[in-house]
Design an enzyme around this catalytic site. Structure first.
Site, PDB file in Angstrom:
ATOM      1  N   GLN A 177      -0.567  16.829  -2.709  1.00  0.00           N
ATOM      2  CA  GLN A 177      -0.651  16.084  -3.960  1.00  0.00           C
ATOM      3  C   GLN A 177      -2.121  15.709  -4.172  1.00  0.00           C
ATOM      4  O   GLN A 177      -2.679  14.941  -3.378  1.00  0.00           O
ATOM      5  CB  GLN A 177       0.195  14.816  -3.848  1.00  0.00           C
ATOM      6  CG  GLN A 177       0.119  13.888  -5.041  1.00  0.00           C
ATOM      7  CD  GLN A 177       0.871  12.582  -4.766  1.00  0.00           C
ATOM      8  OE1 GLN A 177       0.414  11.764  -3.984  1.00  0.00           O
ATOM      9  NE2 GLN A 177       2.022  12.407  -5.385  1.00  0.00           N
TER      10      GLN A 177
ATOM     11  N   GLU B 242       3.905   6.496   2.619  1.00  0.00           N
ATOM     12  CA  GLU B 242       4.787   6.280   1.467  1.00  0.00           C
ATOM     13  C   GLU B 242       6.176   6.811   1.814  1.00  0.00           C
ATOM     14  O   GLU B 242       6.296   7.873   2.420  1.00  0.00           O
ATOM     15  CB  GLU B 242       4.234   7.044   0.257  1.00  0.00           C
ATOM     16  CG  GLU B 242       5.092   6.965  -1.000  1.00  0.00           C
ATOM     17  CD  GLU B 242       4.561   7.846  -2.132  1.00  0.00           C
ATOM     18  OE1 GLU B 242       3.568   8.572  -1.939  1.00  0.00           O
ATOM     19  OE2 GLU B 242       5.166   7.811  -3.214  1.00  0.00           O
TER      20      GLU B 242
ATOM     21  N   HIS C  88       4.946  14.880   0.875  1.00  0.00           N
ATOM     22  CA  HIS C  88       3.607  15.318   0.459  1.00  0.00           C
ATOM     23  C   HIS C  88       2.510  14.667   1.277  1.00  0.00           C
ATOM     24  O   HIS C  88       2.728  13.642   1.920  1.00  0.00           O
ATOM     25  CB  HIS C  88       3.368  15.081  -1.033  1.00  0.00           C
ATOM     26  CG  HIS C  88       3.444  13.652  -1.505  1.00  0.00           C
ATOM     27  ND1 HIS C  88       4.616  13.067  -1.952  1.00  0.00           N
ATOM     28  CD2 HIS C  88       2.505  12.684  -1.615  1.00  0.00           C
ATOM     29  CE1 HIS C  88       4.377  11.824  -2.319  1.00  0.00           C
ATOM     30  NE2 HIS C  88       3.102  11.544  -2.118  1.00  0.00           N
TER      31      HIS C  88
ATOM     32  N   HIS D 153      -2.794   9.294   1.721  1.00  0.00           N
ATOM     33  CA  HIS D 153      -1.549   8.887   2.385  1.00  0.00           C
ATOM     34  C   HIS D 153      -0.664  10.083   2.703  1.00  0.00           C
ATOM     35  O   HIS D 153      -0.869  11.179   2.191  1.00  0.00           O
ATOM     36  CB  HIS D 153      -0.767   7.863   1.542  1.00  0.00           C
ATOM     37  CG  HIS D 153      -0.264   8.373   0.220  1.00  0.00           C
ATOM     38  ND1 HIS D 153      -0.994   8.285  -0.939  1.00  0.00           N
ATOM     39  CD2 HIS D 153       0.910   8.952  -0.137  1.00  0.00           C
ATOM     40  CE1 HIS D 153      -0.292   8.797  -1.951  1.00  0.00           C
ATOM     41  NE2 HIS D 153       0.873   9.214  -1.476  1.00  0.00           N
TER      42      HIS D 153
HETATM   43 CO    CO Z   1       2.339   9.785  -2.857  1.00  0.00          CO
END
Ligand code: CO
Length: 135
Positions: A55, A129, A8, A79
């Site tokens: 997201q 991430e 994402h 991110h």
């Molecule tokens: Co995330």
């Protein structure tokens, strides 16, 4: 193989309902689901795009990492998340390469996934991430 997918792209927003509504009007897609992740101080709306997600992230309060991000920099891309098959191996490789890890060991994120963050200092001021989904 590391990583195997872009899981994402997370965008920090102040008002999740308004952001979901506007995203839908502009880009014609809505969230598959929403989830509050107390441990991270966020509510997430996951909008499928191909095999990945956008997201939308709302901070649960001003004194959370995403709350402080919005306070400092305003809304925007927060991110990137890479899906990995083996997060422990991925962290080991990053450690070996001298990356600065936010999380030395994985913790639980949305969807029950094991996740860990890599500090923006490690690559082009971009927070990354790693996500290891349940098989
Ligand atoms: Co995330």
């Amino acid at each position: 193989m590391f990583p195997y997918n872009l899981d994402h792209v997370a965008i920090a927003v102040r008002d999740l309902d308004a952001a979901v509504e506007r995203y839908g009007r502009l880009y014609g897609a809505g969230p598959l689901y929403r989830e509050v992740v107390e441990a991270q101080g966020v509510e997430e709306a996951m909008i499928p795009v191909g095999g990945s997600f956008v997201q939308l992230l709302r901070p649960l309060g001003p004194d959370t990492p995403v709350g402080r991000f919005i306070e400092r920099r305003g809304e925007g891309v927060h991110h990137l998340a890479f899906a990995v098959a083996d997060i422990d191996a991925a962290l080991e490789r990053l450690r070996r390469e001298g990356a600065r890890l936010v999380d030395d060991t994985p913790r639980r994120g949305g969807r029950g996934a094991r996740i860990a963050f890599v500090h923006p200092d490690s690559f082009a001021s971009t927070l990354v991430e790693l996500v290891e989904l349940e098989p």
